[in-house]
Motif scaffolding. Structure first.
Motif, mmCIF file in Angstrom:
data_model
loop_
_atom_site.group_PDB
_atom_site.id
_atom_site.type_symbol
_atom_site.label_atom_id
_atom_site.label_comp_id
_atom_site.label_asym_id
_atom_site.label_seq_id
_atom_site.Cartn_x
_atom_site.Cartn_y
_atom_site.Cartn_z
ATOM 1 N N MET A 67 -25.524 33.455 -3.122
ATOM 2 C CA MET A 67 -26.800 33.347 -2.401
ATOM 3 C C MET A 67 -27.227 34.759 -2.010
ATOM 4 O O MET A 67 -26.391 35.615 -1.721
ATOM 5 N N PHE A 68 -28.533 34.994 -1.991
ATOM 6 C CA PHE A 68 -29.017 36.348 -1.706
ATOM 7 C C PHE A 68 -30.433 36.294 -1.164
ATOM 8 O O PHE A 68 -31.061 35.231 -1.117
ATOM 9 N N THR A 69 -30.961 37.461 -0.747
ATOM 10 C CA THR A 69 -32.325 37.578 -0.225
ATOM 11 C C THR A 69 -33.249 38.098 -1.314
ATOM 12 O O THR A 69 -32.921 39.069 -2.002
ATOM 13 N N ARG A 70 -34.401 37.453 -1.467
ATOM 14 C CA ARG A 70 -35.455 37.957 -2.371
ATOM 15 C C ARG A 70 -36.728 38.107 -1.545
ATOM 16 O O ARG A 70 -37.106 37.185 -0.811
ATOM 17 N N THR A 80 -23.260 32.382 -14.095
ATOM 18 C CA THR A 80 -23.749 32.566 -15.452
ATOM 19 C C THR A 80 -25.179 33.077 -15.432
ATOM 20 O O THR A 80 -25.685 33.557 -16.452
ATOM 21 N N GLY A 81 -25.862 32.975 -14.285
ATOM 22 C CA GLY A 81 -27.259 33.378 -14.189
ATOM 23 C C GLY A 81 -28.224 32.336 -14.716
ATOM 24 O O GLY A 81 -29.433 32.556 -14.744
ATOM 25 N N ARG A 82 -27.725 31.162 -15.118
ATOM 26 C CA ARG A 82 -28.595 30.151 -15.716
ATOM 27 C C ARG A 82 -29.340 29.329 -14.678
ATOM 28 O O ARG A 82 -30.431 28.827 -14.928
ATOM 29 N N THR A 83 -28.753 29.151 -13.489
ATOM 30 C CA THR A 83 -29.331 28.235 -12.510
ATOM 31 C C THR A 83 -29.733 29.010 -11.269
ATOM 32 O O THR A 83 -28.889 29.396 -10.457
ATOM 33 N N LEU A 84 -31.032 29.258 -11.132
ATOM 34 C CA LEU A 84 -31.578 29.980 -9.982
ATOM 35 C C LEU A 84 -32.420 29.011 -9.168
ATOM 36 O O LEU A 84 -33.320 28.363 -9.697
ATOM 37 N N LYS A 85 -32.140 28.899 -7.881
ATOM 38 C CA LYS A 85 -32.868 27.957 -7.017
ATOM 39 C C LYS A 85 -33.216 28.617 -5.690
ATOM 40 O O LYS A 85 -32.397 29.344 -5.130
ATOM 41 N N LYS A 86 -34.410 28.317 -5.187
ATOM 42 C CA LYS A 86 -34.800 28.769 -3.862
ATOM 43 C C LYS A 86 -34.237 27.809 -2.821
ATOM 44 O O LYS A 86 -34.260 26.601 -3.011
ATOM 45 N N VAL A 87 -33.732 28.373 -1.728
ATOM 46 C CA VAL A 87 -33.198 27.553 -0.634
ATOM 47 C C VAL A 87 -34.317 27.305 0.374
ATOM 48 O O VAL A 87 -34.950 28.254 0.849
ATOM 49 N N ARG A 88 -34.563 26.056 0.680
ATOM 50 C CA ARG A 88 -35.639 25.710 1.607
ATOM 51 C C ARG A 88 -35.268 26.101 3.039
ATOM 52 O O ARG A 88 -34.227 25.675 3.546
ATOM 53 N N THR A 89 -36.114 26.907 3.682
ATOM 54 C CA THR A 89 -35.934 27.265 5.094
ATOM 55 C C THR A 89 -37.278 27.120 5.807
ATOM 56 O O THR A 89 -38.334 27.185 5.158
ATOM 57 N N PRO A 90 -37.297 26.944 7.123
ATOM 58 C CA PRO A 90 -38.563 26.721 7.829
ATOM 59 C C PRO A 90 -39.518 27.900 7.727
ATOM 60 O O PRO A 90 -40.729 27.733 7.766
#
Length: 440
Positions: free
Chosen positions: A397-400, A417-427
């Motif tokens: 997990m990281f900051t963008r 593997t770099g294949r699965t990138l997802k944004k984490v939902r935050t308020p």
């Protein structure tokens, strides 16, 4: 803090005497660094076994499905494709119907609610062999803790199919951000790994940075500007009690991280215009200077066995990654590529080091082996930094941050593997994540 979860005593109550995992059929995902086809699976709504449990049965099944799909190792088959339904937890499975839609794994479950008491049981089926994978399990807790039980079910399913531990029943501490970029308010917050159940640990009266979980998940180190200059604080997660851990007069301390045994803290300290790396015994408060150079040494992180420390330094020009003994002394540069490297973090498996890299005007999150070989860049964007590892060392997990004067920081996660990138939902805006170990 977390009373819901702490009060939810989750226990394994029964096993039905079915074959053990090691005796099961051929269904198994072999996790490698190479590209692979996600395993198709189905999770019908869990069966409500009494009045009032129908919605919770649906919700728990959804969380299990989302957990597994989010790994990139599994591909969910939607309910619109189902030929048969699961209406009873104990009824025989019509494997032919699930084979027809190419489901290779089937997860069935049942839920019952009595007052605040919640019971969840589940089974994992290898559809093509027509066999159950391992014994069915049952968890009991409080209704308020239903999401955590769903994550525990997903962890168990993940482990049965991959042979490795999961990461769903874990939490993330991060910096919650609000307001315009030139007057951004920052406070510590904690959430489930998928962004649910956000709770705030501090107010926004002082800027906070770089929160880091302890190895047992009960404490958080962070840097606070509460006194006007950066100082390291430690916070007890259960009661939100906090205290200054390092406050030597005339210095600035930042970038703290626990040792694997939780007994020491390694951090950067600026004094007299020079920044070096120190460690401190938490019980005695005794500090040890680990290196001494005119360059800037920051972002230290212990290896899982506690024998080494990886850190960043500009001693050879642009930031590069170095490794030294945990006792300090000589260090070895391990990054060799073009660009500026920073924020290295050792994987809990010990096999990789995650880092931030800036090159040709783009930021990347990447991984390399501890000797600096086999560098791979997993992401690319305008700006990203601060990688943190999942408990099983398979996801980062990281900051963008988006570009421009209105740029907003968000959390993302990517598998190795770099294949699965997802944004984490935050308020709102979010940065500086730190992943906890699996909860007990």
């Amino acid at each position: 803090m977390n009373t819901r979860f702490l009060s939810a005593v989750l226990v394994m109550l029964l096993a039905w005497g079915l074959p053990a995992l090691s005796q099961q059929g051929p269904l198994r995902i072999e996790i490698t660094d190479g590209v692979q086809e996600p395993l198709p699976f189905a999770v019908p709504d869990f069966v409500p076994e009494n009045g009032g449990s129908a919605q919770m049965a649906k919700d728990i099944a959804r969380v299990v499905a989302e957990d597994l799909s989010g790994t990139g190792l599994f591909r969910e088959i939607g309910s619109e494709a189902f030929i048969s339904q699961i209406t009873s937890f104990s009824s025989p499975v019509e494997f032919a119907d699930w084979k027809a839609i190419n489901a290779q794994a089937l997860i069935t479950g049942a839920v019952s609610v009595a007052g605040q008491n919640l019971t969840v049981k589940f089974r994992v089926w290898d559809v093509f062999s027509g066999q159950e994978m391992g014994a069915g399990l049952q968890f009991a807790g409080t209704a308020d803790g239903w999401r955590r039980m769903a994550h525990k079910v997903a962890d168990a399913v993940y482990e049965r199919i991959t042979g490795e531990g999961g990461y769903f029943d874990s939490r993330v501490v991060f910096v919650s951000e609000d307001g315009p970029k030139d007057d951004r308010k920052k406070r510590l917050a904690i959430m489930d790994y998928d962004g649910a159940n956000v709770q705030y640990l501090t107010d926004s009266s002082a800027i906070v940075l770089t929160p880091r979980f302890s190895p047992t998940g009960d404490r958080v180190l962070y840097t606070s500007f509460e006194s006007g200059s950066p100082k390291i604080h430690v916070l007890d997660v259960a009661n939100v009690g906090r205290r200054v851990l390092q406050s030597r007069e005339g210095t600035m301390s930042f970038g703290p991280r626990f040792s694997p045994d939780g007994q020491k803290v390694v951090f950067s300290l600026e004094a007299g215009g020079n920044t070096d790396i120190y460690s401190m015994d938490i019980a005695s408060g005794v500090e040890t200077r680990l290196n001494s150079a005119p360059s800037i040494e920051t972002a230290p992180s212990y290896s899982p066995d506690g024998s080494k420390i990886v850190f960043e330094s500009d001693r050879s020009g642009p930031g590069q990654i170095y490794v030294m003994s945990a006792d300090g002394g000589d260090s070895q540069r391990i990054s060799t590529g073009k660009g500026n490297y920073g924020t290295p973090v050792w994987s809990p498996r010990g096999d990789l080091i995650a880092f931030t890299k800036q090159v040709d005007g783009r930021f990347h999150i990447g991984v390399m082996k501890p000797d600096g070989s086999a560098e791979r860049l997993l992401t690319a964007s305008f700006r990203e930094e601060g990688p943190t590892w999942s408990p099983n060392g398979r996801v980062i997990m990281f900051t963008r941050e988006t570009e421009g004067s209105g740029g907003v920081a968000s959390l993302y996660r990517v598998d190795i593997t770099g294949r699965t990138l997802k944004k984490v939902r935050t308020p709102g805006g979010a940065s500086d994540p730190s992943w906890s170990p699996l909860q007990k």
